[in-house]
Design an enzyme around this catalytic site. Structure first.
Site, PDB file in Angstrom:
ATOM      1  N   CYS A   1     -13.298  18.491 -45.500  1.00  0.00           N
ATOM      2  CA  CYS A   1     -14.294  18.544 -45.203  1.00  0.00           C
ATOM      3  C   CYS A   1     -14.960  20.746 -44.165  1.00  0.00           C
ATOM      4  O   CYS A   1     -15.799  20.576 -43.404  1.00  0.00           O
ATOM      5  CB  CYS A   1     -15.544  17.570 -44.780  1.00  0.00           C
ATOM      6  SG  CYS A   1     -15.028  16.311 -45.892  1.00  0.00           S
TER       7      CYS A   1
ATOM      8  N   HIS B   1     -20.342  20.153 -39.652  1.00  0.00           N
ATOM      9  CA  HIS B   1     -20.273  19.546 -41.015  1.00  0.00           C
ATOM     10  C   HIS B   1     -21.057  18.509 -40.427  1.00  0.00           C
ATOM     11  O   HIS B   1     -20.911  17.563 -39.718  1.00  0.00           O
ATOM     12  CB  HIS B   1     -18.916  19.274 -40.997  1.00  0.00           C
ATOM     13  CG  HIS B   1     -18.340  17.813 -42.084  1.00  0.00           C
ATOM     14  ND1 HIS B   1     -19.146  18.467 -43.136  1.00  0.00           N
ATOM     15  CD2 HIS B   1     -18.118  16.991 -42.108  1.00  0.00           C
ATOM     16  CE1 HIS B   1     -18.607  17.340 -44.209  1.00  0.00           C
ATOM     17  NE2 HIS B   1     -18.232  16.790 -43.350  1.00  0.00           N
TER      18      HIS B   1
ATOM     19  N   ASN C   1     -23.928  13.813 -46.346  1.00  0.00           N
ATOM     20  CA  ASN C   1     -22.497  14.490 -46.045  1.00  0.00           C
ATOM     21  C   ASN C   1     -22.002  15.309 -47.748  1.00  0.00           C
ATOM     22  O   ASN C   1     -21.602  14.752 -49.097  1.00  0.00           O
ATOM     23  CB  ASN C   1     -20.946  13.689 -46.186  1.00  0.00           C
ATOM     24  CG  ASN C   1     -19.741  14.138 -45.966  1.00  0.00           C
ATOM     25  OD1 ASN C   1     -19.898  15.555 -45.628  1.00  0.00           O
ATOM     26  ND2 ASN C   1     -19.093  13.443 -45.103  1.00  0.00           N
TER      27      ASN C   1
HETATM   28  O1  UT7 Z   1     -16.918  14.159 -43.410  1.00  0.00           O
HETATM   29  C1  UT7 Z   1     -15.445  13.711 -43.165  1.00  0.00           C
HETATM   30  C2  UT7 Z   1     -15.743  13.191 -42.374  1.00  0.00           C
HETATM   31  N1  UT7 Z   1     -15.731  12.195 -42.625  1.00  0.00           N
HETATM   32  C3  UT7 Z   1     -16.752  11.111 -41.362  1.00  0.00           C
HETATM   33  O2  UT7 Z   1     -16.420  11.455 -40.321  1.00  0.00           O
HETATM   34  C4  UT7 Z   1     -17.391   9.384 -41.530  1.00  0.00           C
HETATM   35  C5  UT7 Z   1     -17.106   8.831 -40.448  1.00  0.00           C
HETATM   36  N2  UT7 Z   1     -17.681   7.457 -40.362  1.00  0.00           N
HETATM   37  C6  UT7 Z   1     -18.777   7.174 -40.045  1.00  0.00           C
HETATM   38  O3  UT7 Z   1     -19.775   7.852 -40.916  1.00  0.00           O
HETATM   39  C7  UT7 Z   1     -19.310   5.479 -40.062  1.00  0.00           C
HETATM   40  O4  UT7 Z   1     -17.904   5.079 -39.586  1.00  0.00           O
HETATM   41  C8  UT7 Z   1     -19.551   4.895 -41.423  1.00  0.00           C
HETATM   42  C9  UT7 Z   1     -21.030   5.329 -41.553  1.00  0.00           C
HETATM   43  C10 UT7 Z   1     -19.027   4.958 -42.794  1.00  0.00           C
HETATM   44  C11 UT7 Z   1     -19.526   3.685 -40.688  1.00  0.00           C
HETATM   45  O5  UT7 Z   1     -20.706   2.807 -39.690  1.00  0.00           O
HETATM   46  P1  UT7 Z   1     -19.753   2.228 -38.633  1.00  0.00           P
HETATM   47  O6  UT7 Z   1     -20.427   1.719 -37.775  1.00  0.00           O
HETATM   48  O7  UT7 Z   1     -18.175   2.998 -38.200  1.00  0.00           O
HETATM   49  O8  UT7 Z   1     -19.488   0.930 -38.915  1.00  0.00           O
HETATM   50  P2  UT7 Z   1     -18.234   0.206 -39.849  1.00  0.00           P
HETATM   51  O9  UT7 Z   1     -17.010   0.658 -40.145  1.00  0.00           O
HETATM   52  O10 UT7 Z   1     -17.295  -0.520 -38.660  1.00  0.00           O
HETATM   53  O11 UT7 Z   1     -18.752  -0.944 -40.279  1.00  0.00           O
HETATM   54  C12 UT7 Z   1     -19.261  -2.008 -39.489  1.00  0.00           C
HETATM   55  C13 UT7 Z   1     -19.906  -3.081 -40.207  1.00  0.00           C
HETATM   56  C14 UT7 Z   1     -18.936  -3.761 -41.401  1.00  0.00           C
HETATM   57  O12 UT7 Z   1     -18.894  -5.271 -41.409  1.00  0.00           O
HETATM   58  P3  UT7 Z   1     -18.254  -5.982 -40.989  1.00  0.00           P
HETATM   59  O13 UT7 Z   1     -17.439  -6.085 -40.890  1.00  0.00           O
HETATM   60  O14 UT7 Z   1     -19.013  -5.817 -39.319  1.00  0.00           O
HETATM   61  O15 UT7 Z   1     -19.148  -7.265 -41.623  1.00  0.00           O
HETATM   62  C15 UT7 Z   1     -19.286  -3.446 -42.465  1.00  0.00           C
HETATM   63  O16 UT7 Z   1     -19.038  -4.040 -43.788  1.00  0.00           O
HETATM   64  O17 UT7 Z   1     -20.751  -2.898 -41.325  1.00  0.00           O
HETATM   65  C16 UT7 Z   1     -21.295  -2.729 -43.385  1.00  0.00           C
HETATM   66  N3  UT7 Z   1     -20.866  -1.586 -43.197  1.00  0.00           N
HETATM   67  C17 UT7 Z   1     -22.441  -2.150 -44.205  1.00  0.00           C
HETATM   68  N4  UT7 Z   1     -23.508  -2.416 -44.287  1.00  0.00           N
HETATM   69  C18 UT7 Z   1     -24.869  -2.023 -44.875  1.00  0.00           C
HETATM   70  C19 UT7 Z   1     -20.665  -0.799 -43.463  1.00  0.00           C
HETATM   71  N5  UT7 Z   1     -21.236  -0.118 -44.454  1.00  0.00           N
HETATM   72  C20 UT7 Z   1     -22.803  -0.687 -44.518  1.00  0.00           C
HETATM   73  C21 UT7 Z   1     -23.531  -0.505 -45.788  1.00  0.00           C
HETATM   74  N6  UT7 Z   1     -24.772  -1.115 -45.444  1.00  0.00           N
HETATM   75  N7  UT7 Z   1     -23.607   0.775 -46.608  1.00  0.00           N
END
Ligand code: UT7
Length: 319
Positions: A117, A246, A276
Site C-alpha cells: 500500500c 493512503h 482500501n
Molecule cells: O492498507 C494497509 C494497511 N491496512 C490497514 O491500515 C488496516 C488497519 N486495521 C484496521 O483498519 C482495523 O484494525 C480493522 C478495521 C481491520 C479492524 O478494526 P479494529 O477496531 O482494530 O477491530 P479488531 O480487529 O480489534 O476486532 C474487534 C472485534 C473482534 O471481535 P472480538 O474478538 O472482540 O469478539 C473481531 O472479530 O471485531 C470483530 N470483527 C468484526 N465484527 C463485525 C472484525 N471484523 C468484523 C466485521 N464485522 N467485519
C-alpha cells in the site's frame, strides 16, 4: 541537487463498474453495515467481475489513457512506466511491460515495484529520481490493484476492507524549482512482515492481517513520515495545503490528522466509496480532489502511505 524538478502534469483513474455495498457482506458474513461504517468508514467498494476479471494492466491502461489525455502527452513521448502493484497477472512479464505494449509507448522502459500500500509513493520516488537525474523526461507512475482476487471471502476481518482500482500520474521534467516534487521519504521495517501479508506460493494464498496491530503502527509510522517529508521540503506540516493519505481506515486517517494537528478539511478521503485500493488509493484521492478544485496551481500536497512489509513512504509535491 539538479535544477530539474518532476512535476505532476495530470492524474487519471479507473474503477470497475461493479459496486459491493456493506449490505452484500451482511448477506454472506456475520457483520453489519453499522460495524463496517463505524470501524472503517467504508460504505462500498468496486470490484472486478469474478468470472471475467479485468487485469491490473488493463485497469492501469484505462487510467493511463485518461491521464495522458489530460496532460496532452502522446504515447511516443513516454520514456518509462513504473507500476506499483501486489496483484500482477504474472511474476513476469510485468504489468508495466503489458501496459507499455498496450499503450504503444515505443521503447519506454517498464517495470513493476512491490511495496504494497506504500507502492504509489515508492514508485513516485523512483520516477522522481530518474527525472531529476536526467535519465528520463516523462514517466507514467501507476498504482493498479485487483485485490478482490486475493481475498478470503469468509474472513470478515479482511474481505470487507478492500476494493479494486487504478490511478496513474504523468510525471514530467520541468525547470521551475518552485513546482513539482520537493521531497521524498522512504522507509521499511521488515520485522513486521507477518502481520500483513500475501504469500506467493502454497495453498493459503490469501491476504491476511492482524488489523489492530497494523492500525497502531500505521498511525505512528505515517505521522512520522509526513513530518519527515515536510521537513526535507523545508516546510512545516502547517504549510501543507492538502494531505492525501493512503485510504485504509477513516479512524487511521483521523488519528494521523490529530497527531499532526491538520484539520480534516485539509485531508482528502474517499475510502467511503472505494475501500482500501492499496497502491491505487492515493492517485484515486488525488484525482477526486483535483476534479473538485481542491488542488490548484501552487497547492502544496503531501502524500503518505503505509503497506505490508512494512513499507512507508511520503512525498511533498507543489502542483
Ligand atoms: O492498507 C494497509 C494497511 N491496512 C490497514 O491500515 C488496516 C488497519 N486495521 C484496521 O483498519 C482495523 O484494525 C480493522 C478495521 C481491520 C479492524 O478494526 P479494529 O477496531 O482494530 O477491530 P479488531 O480487529 O480489534 O476486532 C474487534 C472485534 C473482534 O471481535 P472480538 O474478538 O472482540 O469478539 C473481531 O472479530 O471485531 C470483530 N470483527 C468484526 N465484527 C463485525 C472484525 N471484523 C468484523 C466485521 N464485522 N467485519
Amino acid at each position: 541537487m539538479s535544477d530539474i524538478r518532476a512535476r505532476i502534469l495530470s492524474v487519471g483513474t479507473y474503477v470497475p463498474e461493479k459496486v459491493l455495498t456493506n449490505a452484500y457482506f451482511e448477506s454472506i458474513l456475520d457483520t453489519s453495515d453499522e460495524w463496517i461504517m463505524t470501524r472503517t468508514g467504508i460504505r462500498e467498494r468496486r470490484v472486478v467481475d469474478r468470472d471475467n476479471p479485468m487485469s491490473a494492466a488493463e485497469m492501469g491502461c484505462r487510467a493511463a489513457r485518461a491521464a495522458m489525455e489530460r496532460a496532452n502527452v502522446s504515447a511516443d513521448s513516454i520514456d518509462g512506466i513504473i507500476v506499483a502493484t501486489f496483484t500482477p497477472d504474472n511474476f513476469f512479464p510485468s504489468t508495466a511491460c503489458r501496459m507499455q505494449a498496450d499503450l504503444g509507448c515505443r521503447d519506454a522502459f517498464a517495470f513493476d515495484m512491490s511495496a504494497a500500500c506504500a507502492g504509489f509513493v515508492y514508485a513516485l520516488t523512483v520516477a522522481n529520481n530518474m527525472i531529476v537525474s536526467g535519465q528520463a523526461k516523462t514517466i507514467l507512475v501507476v498504482g493498479s490493484e485487483v485485490i478482490s482476487k486475493t481475498l478470503d471471502w469468509s474472513d470478515r476481518g479482511t474481505c470487507i476492507l478492500f476494493g479494486d482500482g487504478a490511478g496513474v500520474v504523468v510525471l514530467q521534467a520541468d525547470g521551475v524549482k518552485s513546482k513539482g516534487i520537493q521531497s521524498c521519504y522512504l522507509s521499511s521495517d521488515g520485522s513486521m512482515g507477518d502481520i500483513l501479508k500475501l504469500p506467493a506460493w502454497g495453498s493459503e494464498r490469501y491476504l491476511s492481517m492482524k488489523g489492530s496491530e497494523v492500525f497502531k503502527h500505521a498511525v505512528r509510522m505515517m505521522s512520522d513520515a509526513s513530518v519527515k517529508a515536510a521537513k526535507r521540503a523545508g516546510l512545516s506540516i502547517g504549510d501543507i495545503d492538502l494531505l492525501i493519505p493512503h485510504q485504509a481506515n477513516i479512524r487511521i486517517i483521523q488519528s494521523i490528522a490529530d497527531m499532526l494537528s491538520v484539520p480534516m478539511d485539509k485531508v482528502v478521503t474517499n475510502l467511503d466509496r472505494y475501500g482500501n485500493t492499496s497502491s491505487a488509493s492515493i492517485p484515486l484521492a488525488l484525482e477526486e480532489a483535483w476534479t473538485a478544485g481542491r488542488v490548484r496551481d501552487g497547492s502544496k500536497v503531501l502524500f503518505v502511505g503505509l503497506g505490508g512489509g512494512f513499507t512507508v513512504g511520503s512525498a511533498v509535491c507543489i502542483i
